[in-house]
Motif scaffolding. Structure first.
Motif, PDB file in Angstrom:
ATOM      1  N   PHE A 116      71.044 -27.933-142.149  1.00  0.00           N
ATOM      2  CA  PHE A 116      71.715 -27.591-143.397  1.00  0.00           C
ATOM      3  C   PHE A 116      71.204 -26.240-143.863  1.00  0.00           C
ATOM      4  CE2 PHE A 116      71.438 -32.186-143.300  1.00  0.00           C
ATOM      5  CZ  PHE A 116      72.706 -32.578-143.658  1.00  0.00           C
ATOM      6  N   GLU A 117      72.115 -25.387-144.278  1.00  0.00           N
ATOM      7  CA  GLU A 117      71.724 -24.139-144.931  1.00  0.00           C
ATOM      8  C   GLU A 117      72.134 -24.259-146.390  1.00  0.00           C
ATOM      9  OE1 GLU A 117      73.283 -19.865-144.244  1.00  0.00           O
ATOM     10  OE2 GLU A 117      71.682 -20.254-142.784  1.00  0.00           O
ATOM     11  N   LEU A 118      71.152 -24.204-147.264  1.00  0.00           N
ATOM     12  CA  LEU A 118      71.380 -24.403-148.691  1.00  0.00           C
ATOM     13  C   LEU A 118      71.189 -23.093-149.431  1.00  0.00           C
ATOM     14  CD1 LEU A 118      69.224 -27.627-148.981  1.00  0.00           C
ATOM     15  CD2 LEU A 118      71.690 -27.509-148.782  1.00  0.00           C
ATOM     16  N   LYS A 119      72.128 -22.803-150.324  1.00  0.00           N
ATOM     17  CA  LYS A 119      72.086 -21.584-151.127  1.00  0.00           C
ATOM     18  C   LYS A 119      71.966 -21.993-152.589  1.00  0.00           C
ATOM     19  CE  LYS A 119      74.765 -17.418-151.910  1.00  0.00           C
ATOM     20  NZ  LYS A 119      76.016 -16.734-151.637  1.00  0.00           N
ATOM     21  N   ARG A 120      71.060 -21.349-153.305  1.00  0.00           N
ATOM     22  CA  ARG A 120      70.845 -21.693-154.705  1.00  0.00           C
ATOM     23  C   ARG A 120      72.001 -21.174-155.555  1.00  0.00           C
ATOM     24  NH1 ARG A 120      66.023 -23.133-156.941  1.00  0.00           N
ATOM     25  NH2 ARG A 120      64.901 -22.311-155.157  1.00  0.00           N
ATOM     26  N   ARG A 121      72.510 -22.040-156.422  1.00  0.00           N
ATOM     27  CA  ARG A 121      73.571 -21.629-157.357  1.00  0.00           C
ATOM     28  C   ARG A 121      72.941 -20.775-158.454  1.00  0.00           C
ATOM     29  NH1 ARG A 121      78.318 -25.293-156.931  1.00  0.00           N
ATOM     30  NH2 ARG A 121      77.683 -26.937-155.527  1.00  0.00           N
TER      31      ARG A 121
END
Length: 186
Positions: A116-121
């Motif tokens: 998973f690649e997670l990007k901060r909102r």
């Protein structure tokens, strides 16, 4: 046999009627319902503009591939539609991969890796840190525009210093505690 895993996961199994499909050739497909909680190490150098990568490995450590063979059903990717919409994180990309480890004298094991690649909102961080930093930075420039003889210049400078200190404390409070690096923003 396998590389060291730095992620920890726990499962909370539901006692339910998990469907099992048995084919004529003896293949058994079991759809177990479980909720897994995992932690990943984070690099927050670019906080709050950071992107994190998390890997989850699923496989049997005791049953070789001829006893339990993990396979990926379909190639459409992961379904992330059930994730919380108002979370701090947004899933930017996902990957699923199957590998076989072992061979020769060592039995072969199958392992499935979910990446998973997670990007901060940034909506929360914009209002909390970024916009106030820009406003305070522009006010700092006005301190230098005021004549040195004005008594309110010192008061404005001290108020700005206290505001920046408060923002720095907010940054420390909102940054993840398990971070392995220091944010550049600090």
């Amino acid at each position: 046999m396998f590389s060291k895993v730095i992620h920890k996961a726990t499962a909370e199994n539901e006692i339910s009627n998990a469907p099992v499909i048995i084919n004529y050739n003896g293949d058994v497909t079991w759809f177990e319902k479980s909720v897994y909680k995992s932690t990943c190490s984070m690099t927050v150098t670019n906080y709050p503009f950071d992107v994190q990568t998390c890997n989850l490995w699923f496989g049997s450590w005791t049953h070789p591939i001829y006893e339990i063979d993990f396979r990926i059903l379909g190639k459409q990717g992961l379904d992330v539609s059930q994730l919380e919409k108002y979370s701090v994180w947004e899933v930017s990309s996902t990957e699923v991969d199957r590998k076989e480890h072992g061979g020769g004298k060592i039995p072969t094991y199958s392992i499935i890796t979910f990446r998973f690649e997670l990007k901060r909102r940034l909506t929360f961080m914009n209002g909390l840190l970024i916009v106030p930093c820009i406003i305070l930075s522009s006010l700092t420039l006005t301190v230098f525009c005021l004549p040195p003889s004005r008594p309110d210049r010192t008061m404005l400078a001290m108020s700005l210093f206290a505001s920046f200190l408060f923002l720095l404390l907010m940054l420390v409070e909102t940054a993840p505690p398990s971070a392995s690096s220091t944010p550049k923003l600090g």
